[in-house]
Design a protein around this motif. Sequence first.
Motif, PDB file in Angstrom:
ATOM      1  N   MET A 192       1.599   5.994  49.936  1.00  0.00           N
ATOM      2  CA  MET A 192       0.548   5.590  49.534  1.00  0.00           C
ATOM      3  C   MET A 192      -0.209   5.822  51.502  1.00  0.00           C
ATOM      4  O   MET A 192      -0.200   5.805  52.293  1.00  0.00           O
ATOM      5  CB  MET A 192       0.715   3.839  50.340  1.00  0.00           C
ATOM      6  CG  MET A 192      -0.020   3.469  49.727  1.00  0.00           C
ATOM      7  SD  MET A 192      -0.861   3.223  48.067  1.00  0.00           S
ATOM      8  CE  MET A 192      -2.387   2.359  48.013  1.00  0.00           C
ATOM      9  N   SER A 193      -1.845   5.728  51.240  1.00  0.00           N
ATOM     10  CA  SER A 193      -2.840   5.763  52.563  1.00  0.00           C
ATOM     11  C   SER A 193      -1.624   4.348  53.692  1.00  0.00           C
ATOM     12  O   SER A 193      -1.593   3.889  53.312  1.00  0.00           O
ATOM     13  CB  SER A 193      -3.724   5.986  52.773  1.00  0.00           C
ATOM     14  OG  SER A 193      -4.653   4.573  52.633  1.00  0.00           O
ATOM     15  N   GLU A 194      -2.295   5.310  55.134  1.00  0.00           N
ATOM     16  CA  GLU A 194      -1.657   4.313  55.687  1.00  0.00           C
ATOM     17  C   GLU A 194      -2.715   3.065  56.168  1.00  0.00           C
ATOM     18  O   GLU A 194      -2.279   2.185  56.133  1.00  0.00           O
ATOM     19  CB  GLU A 194      -1.437   4.910  57.289  1.00  0.00           C
ATOM     20  CG  GLU A 194       0.062   5.710  57.291  1.00  0.00           C
ATOM     21  CD  GLU A 194       0.253   6.494  58.977  1.00  0.00           C
ATOM     22  OE1 GLU A 194      -0.445   5.799  59.726  1.00  0.00           O
ATOM     23  OE2 GLU A 194       1.157   6.525  59.230  1.00  0.00           O
ATOM     24  N   ALA A 195      -3.944   3.229  55.945  1.00  0.00           N
ATOM     25  CA  ALA A 195      -5.345   2.233  55.797  1.00  0.00           C
ATOM     26  C   ALA A 195      -4.945   1.425  54.376  1.00  0.00           C
ATOM     27  O   ALA A 195      -5.909   0.270  54.995  1.00  0.00           O
ATOM     28  CB  ALA A 195      -6.169   3.307  55.754  1.00  0.00           C
ATOM     29  N   ILE A 196      -4.299   1.321  53.467  1.00  0.00           N
ATOM     30  CA  ILE A 196      -4.217   0.546  52.900  1.00  0.00           C
ATOM     31  C   ILE A 196      -2.570   0.386  52.287  1.00  0.00           C
ATOM     32  O   ILE A 196      -2.245   0.978  52.357  1.00  0.00           O
ATOM     33  CB  ILE A 196      -5.407   1.249  51.234  1.00  0.00           C
ATOM     34  CG1 ILE A 196      -7.537   1.018  51.584  1.00  0.00           C
ATOM     35  CG2 ILE A 196      -4.745   0.304  50.368  1.00  0.00           C
ATOM     36  CD1 ILE A 196      -7.556  -0.145  51.893  1.00  0.00           C
ATOM     37  N   GLY A 216       4.998 -10.679  42.252  1.00  0.00           N
ATOM     38  CA  GLY A 216       4.877 -10.126  41.260  1.00  0.00           C
ATOM     39  C   GLY A 216       3.708  -9.626  40.206  1.00  0.00           C
ATOM     40  O   GLY A 216       4.028  -8.591  39.923  1.00  0.00           O
ATOM     41  N   GLU A 217       3.172 -10.092  39.083  1.00  0.00           N
ATOM     42  CA  GLU A 217       2.152  -9.719  38.579  1.00  0.00           C
ATOM     43  C   GLU A 217       0.729  -8.818  39.499  1.00  0.00           C
ATOM     44  O   GLU A 217      -0.529  -8.304  38.307  1.00  0.00           O
ATOM     45  CB  GLU A 217       1.548 -10.175  37.231  1.00  0.00           C
ATOM     46  CG  GLU A 217       2.800 -10.813  35.923  1.00  0.00           C
ATOM     47  CD  GLU A 217       1.892 -11.611  35.082  1.00  0.00           C
ATOM     48  OE1 GLU A 217       2.802 -11.072  34.019  1.00  0.00           O
ATOM     49  OE2 GLU A 217       1.647 -12.495  35.437  1.00  0.00           O
ATOM     50  N   ILE A 218       0.664  -9.175  40.915  1.00  0.00           N
ATOM     51  CA  ILE A 218      -0.173  -8.993  41.559  1.00  0.00           C
ATOM     52  C   ILE A 218      -0.083  -7.998  42.452  1.00  0.00           C
ATOM     53  O   ILE A 218       1.390  -7.940  42.665  1.00  0.00           O
ATOM     54  CB  ILE A 218      -0.874 -10.071  41.998  1.00  0.00           C
ATOM     55  CG1 ILE A 218      -0.727 -11.235  41.172  1.00  0.00           C
ATOM     56  CG2 ILE A 218      -2.174  -9.804  43.229  1.00  0.00           C
ATOM     57  CD1 ILE A 218      -1.267 -12.742  42.113  1.00  0.00           C
ATOM     58  N   ALA A 219      -0.840  -7.133  42.163  1.00  0.00           N
ATOM     59  CA  ALA A 219      -0.990  -5.440  43.476  1.00  0.00           C
ATOM     60  C   ALA A 219      -1.767  -6.184  44.500  1.00  0.00           C
ATOM     61  O   ALA A 219      -2.264  -6.591  44.563  1.00  0.00           O
ATOM     62  CB  ALA A 219      -1.514  -4.302  42.350  1.00  0.00           C
ATOM     63  N   VAL A 220      -1.450  -5.636  45.830  1.00  0.00           N
ATOM     64  CA  VAL A 220      -2.042  -6.325  46.852  1.00  0.00           C
ATOM     65  C   VAL A 220      -2.235  -5.327  47.755  1.00  0.00           C
ATOM     66  O   VAL A 220      -1.213  -4.176  47.795  1.00  0.00           O
ATOM     67  CB  VAL A 220      -0.974  -7.327  47.842  1.00  0.00           C
ATOM     68  CG1 VAL A 220      -1.714  -7.866  48.731  1.00  0.00           C
ATOM     69  CG2 VAL A 220      -0.905  -8.625  47.127  1.00  0.00           C
ATOM     70  N   LEU A 221      -3.471  -5.147  47.985  1.00  0.00           N
ATOM     71  CA  LEU A 221      -4.139  -3.629  48.375  1.00  0.00           C
ATOM     72  C   LEU A 221      -4.865  -4.679  50.035  1.00  0.00           C
ATOM     73  O   LEU A 221      -5.782  -5.670  50.325  1.00  0.00           O
ATOM     74  CB  LEU A 221      -5.305  -3.127  48.125  1.00  0.00           C
ATOM     75  CG  LEU A 221      -4.771  -3.066  46.594  1.00  0.00           C
ATOM     76  CD1 LEU A 221      -5.981  -1.734  45.434  1.00  0.00           C
ATOM     77  CD2 LEU A 221      -3.557  -2.025  46.481  1.00  0.00           C
ATOM     78  N   LYS A 222      -3.884  -4.090  51.198  1.00  0.00           N
ATOM     79  CA  LYS A 222      -4.050  -4.490  52.845  1.00  0.00           C
ATOM     80  C   LYS A 222      -4.790  -3.538  53.287  1.00  0.00           C
ATOM     81  O   LYS A 222      -4.115  -1.941  54.151  1.00  0.00           O
ATOM     82  CB  LYS A 222      -3.221  -5.336  53.001  1.00  0.00           C
ATOM     83  CG  LYS A 222      -3.399  -5.905  54.921  1.00  0.00           C
ATOM     84  CD  LYS A 222      -2.197  -6.530  55.446  1.00  0.00           C
ATOM     85  CE  LYS A 222      -1.302  -5.747  54.952  1.00  0.00           C
ATOM     86  NZ  LYS A 222       0.189  -6.047  56.597  1.00  0.00           N
ATOM     87  N   ALA A 223      -5.896  -3.658  53.417  1.00  0.00           N
ATOM     88  CA  ALA A 223      -6.823  -2.966  54.293  1.00  0.00           C
ATOM     89  C   ALA A 223      -6.568  -3.171  55.822  1.00  0.00           C
ATOM     90  O   ALA A 223      -6.011  -4.566  56.561  1.00  0.00           O
ATOM     91  CB  ALA A 223      -8.505  -3.351  54.553  1.00  0.00           C
ATOM     92  N   GLY A 240      -7.396   5.420  49.851  1.00  0.00           N
ATOM     93  CA  GLY A 240      -6.638   4.353  49.628  1.00  0.00           C
ATOM     94  C   GLY A 240      -6.414   3.387  49.076  1.00  0.00           C
ATOM     95  O   GLY A 240      -5.240   2.702  48.492  1.00  0.00           O
ATOM     96  N   LEU A 241      -8.213   3.521  48.733  1.00  0.00           N
ATOM     97  CA  LEU A 241      -8.091   2.244  47.794  1.00  0.00           C
ATOM     98  C   LEU A 241      -8.251   2.132  46.270  1.00  0.00           C
ATOM     99  O   LEU A 241      -7.517   1.646  45.480  1.00  0.00           O
ATOM    100  CB  LEU A 241      -9.395   1.574  48.052  1.00  0.00           C
ATOM    101  CG  LEU A 241      -9.547   0.204  49.299  1.00  0.00           C
ATOM    102  CD1 LEU A 241     -11.362  -0.335  49.285  1.00  0.00           C
ATOM    103  CD2 LEU A 241      -9.158  -1.356  48.524  1.00  0.00           C
ATOM    104  N   ILE A 290      -6.004   0.517  43.167  1.00  0.00           N
ATOM    105  CA  ILE A 290      -6.179   0.606  41.956  1.00  0.00           C
ATOM    106  C   ILE A 290      -5.615   1.664  41.133  1.00  0.00           C
ATOM    107  O   ILE A 290      -5.041   0.744  40.026  1.00  0.00           O
ATOM    108  CB  ILE A 290      -7.993   1.011  41.757  1.00  0.00           C
ATOM    109  CG1 ILE A 290      -8.585  -0.142  43.097  1.00  0.00           C
ATOM    110  CG2 ILE A 290      -8.111   0.295  40.349  1.00  0.00           C
ATOM    111  CD1 ILE A 290      -8.959  -1.186  42.774  1.00  0.00           C
ATOM    112  N   GLU A 291      -5.728   2.767  41.206  1.00  0.00           N
ATOM    113  CA  GLU A 291      -4.459   3.103  40.126  1.00  0.00           C
ATOM    114  C   GLU A 291      -3.122   3.570  39.768  1.00  0.00           C
ATOM    115  O   GLU A 291      -2.577   3.076  38.722  1.00  0.00           O
ATOM    116  CB  GLU A 291      -4.529   4.773  40.506  1.00  0.00           C
ATOM    117  CG  GLU A 291      -6.726   5.470  39.512  1.00  0.00           C
ATOM    118  CD  GLU A 291      -7.019   7.190  40.667  1.00  0.00           C
ATOM    119  OE1 GLU A 291      -5.500   7.209  41.519  1.00  0.00           O
ATOM    120  OE2 GLU A 291      -7.592   7.401  40.244  1.00  0.00           O
TER     121      GLU A 291
END
Length: 696
Positions: A1-5, A11-18, A33-34, A38-39
């Motif tokens: 995974m990218s370091e920027a994200i 649970g059922e939620i994927a969390v993308l932190k910038a 990263g975004l 998502i993918e």
Amino acid sequence: MSEAIAYERVGEIAVLKAQNPPVNALGIDVRKGLLAGIERAESEGARAILIYGDGRTYFSGADIREFGKPPQDPYLPDLCSRIEASPLIVVSSMHGTALGGGLEVALSSHYRIAVPAAKMGLPEVNLGILPGAGGTQRLPRLAGSEAALEMITTGRHIGAAEALDKRIIDRIEAGEPREIGLAYAQELLDAGAPRRAVGEMPAPGMVDFDAAHKAALKKGRGQLSPAAAVRAVQAAAEAEDFGAGLKRERELFQELMASPQRQGLVHAFFSERAVGKLPELAGIAPREVASMGVIGGGTMGAGIATAALLAGLPVVLIEMTDAGVAAARGRIEGNLKGALMRGKITQTQYGQLTGEALTVATDYAALGQVDLVVEAVFEDMGVKREVFGKLDSHCKPGVVLATNTSYLDVDDIAAATSRPGDVIGLHFFSPAHVMKLLEIVVAAQTTPEVLATGFALGKRLKKVAVRSGICDGFIGNRIMNTYRKAAEYVVLDGASPYQVDKVVTDFGFPMGPFAMGDLAGLDINWAARKRRAPTRDPRERVPRFYEMLCEGGDFGQKTGKGFYIYEDGKRGGVPNPQVAELIAEDQEQQGITPRAFSDAEVLRRYMCAMVNEAAKVVGEGIARRPLDVDMVMLFGFGFPRFWGGPLKWADLQGLEGILADIHSYAAEDGFFWQPAPLLDKLVSEGRSFEILNQSA
Ligand code: 3H9
């Protein structure tokens, strides 16, 4: 995974932190990263995605440093479309400043939540472009065409409450962006909420787009991006479908991205932030300033005191007589009443600022406890030296002693004290509580700590502070004196002052030099001319019409007549017919046969004079970098921001052509048109002012 994200599963939620400090700009790594996040969320069977920013903010926009470079995949507009197309529910949780491409990512999400203090907006027009990742198409679908036009053409930042009101966000909740976002996403999942794409919403309503376009052009005074943005929003209402609207947005975006105005505005953005970054200040802590003294309560002193009070600094102002004390207090109260009327302060604050925060006295002993004093008395070396002698005996050790002189030698003023290291120039521009520019003039013995204190004060007063060395007029007035002379020369040779003023305002200045003279008072410049006359080089051409006008008692707006006639109650003036007679008389006396000048030539001479003097100011080290001059002219002299400043303008025109024109003008007047050695050098080395900015 990218370091920027950072990717996390709750649970059922994927969390993308910038995590791209300081402002989570959407640079290439963030975009990659975004997309990867998502993918991955989709392939791992998550049901929702939460996007939020680490640190101080959600995404504050595209990475401006990437502008003008070849685009790198994934491109932000495509990424936004990809986010919107996700079959999962995408939630954005905003805090800090969700701006430009940042807000566009949020608008591509299916639901938006924000903390109460969050701010958002589409400020792209201020960078010479327009929202290019669907903002002009999605925002009007949520907020309506009218509201979207207002936000996009002004770039205004709005608060969360207004955003909720305009249906740009769905909810406001206090808390950490991650926690409120997770709770909201879970709630949506639990309620079986549908995926909700803004791009699939109906097109916004029609408004009078032609009128909006015309208004944006007029208000922009030559700046093109707001008007182009109107056409993009128009496409949201009129295009066949969402995709066609996006396409139109893209075309308009690319045109602006390729424009010199975009380069000028981005230069202004970064230069505004770079002026305060000086190598000599690295690691130097400023002295603490908890209160301020001001000497002299005229327009300038009162303006400086007002600026300090508005920044929360208690002020002790010294005047010479009781009548002077009353007048100074009256001026400051008048300024603060203006701030009250504009809603900048409350009635209670007004009471406090004009009450306990302000002391106006006649005795220098009142300055005993202040940490910094700005002298703003009559522009006379003897008077100033006397004031500094008194400051030396009354102020406690460690106080910064500043002079607001516009052209006197700060070294001579410093020599009137026993502590020249504490003396500095703080040159405010009138009205000092309004104008953004502050020239910080460094004298031979000024210590770095005192310089750092000047910059810290500038920041506190919300000024754009620029370092200047010592010369007659410092950076700004010195350059202004030169281009004003160029304006007078073209008038002496046959152009009219009204042609010059029109050419200059058409270029984007709020006023031309002759209208400006009328506003400032022609007598002020007349006095300076008289002072310089004895030491003037005999080779200098001297137009006389200016003095002739003053000799007749016409000083501009204050006497109702100058280059223009000002009728009671009317804004702006009409040409004063007597001026043409005076010019004709001057020409006759000097044996000049007037000739016609094209508007293009008038502008070229005006700008070449400005650039040439600016290059001398940089070459002599008075300004450290070309960008310092640019910011002085932008924030103190009304230079149009979309050209970035005179030296950015020069780079955009090509230095070689400018130098060639200066040489050709020198054939008529070799004294005035002496090419700046730095300009010569840059042209011969094939370099630009921008290169000097980068290497400084
Ligand atoms: C856009 O999004 C285009 C899209 O529509 C379409 C694309 C296809 N990029 O101001 P500060 C730097 S256009 C790169 O001192 P503050 C800044 O230079 C963009 N760098 O902090 C400074 O660097 P340094 C639309 C950026 O708290 C540092 O961050 N967005 C960017 O006073 C701190 O900045 C905007 O126009 C950026 N986008 O204010 C927002 N933003 O420390 C522009 C900042 O080396 N930014 N930097 O000097 C701002 O308005 C303010 O920076 C902000 C923070 C309010 C965010």
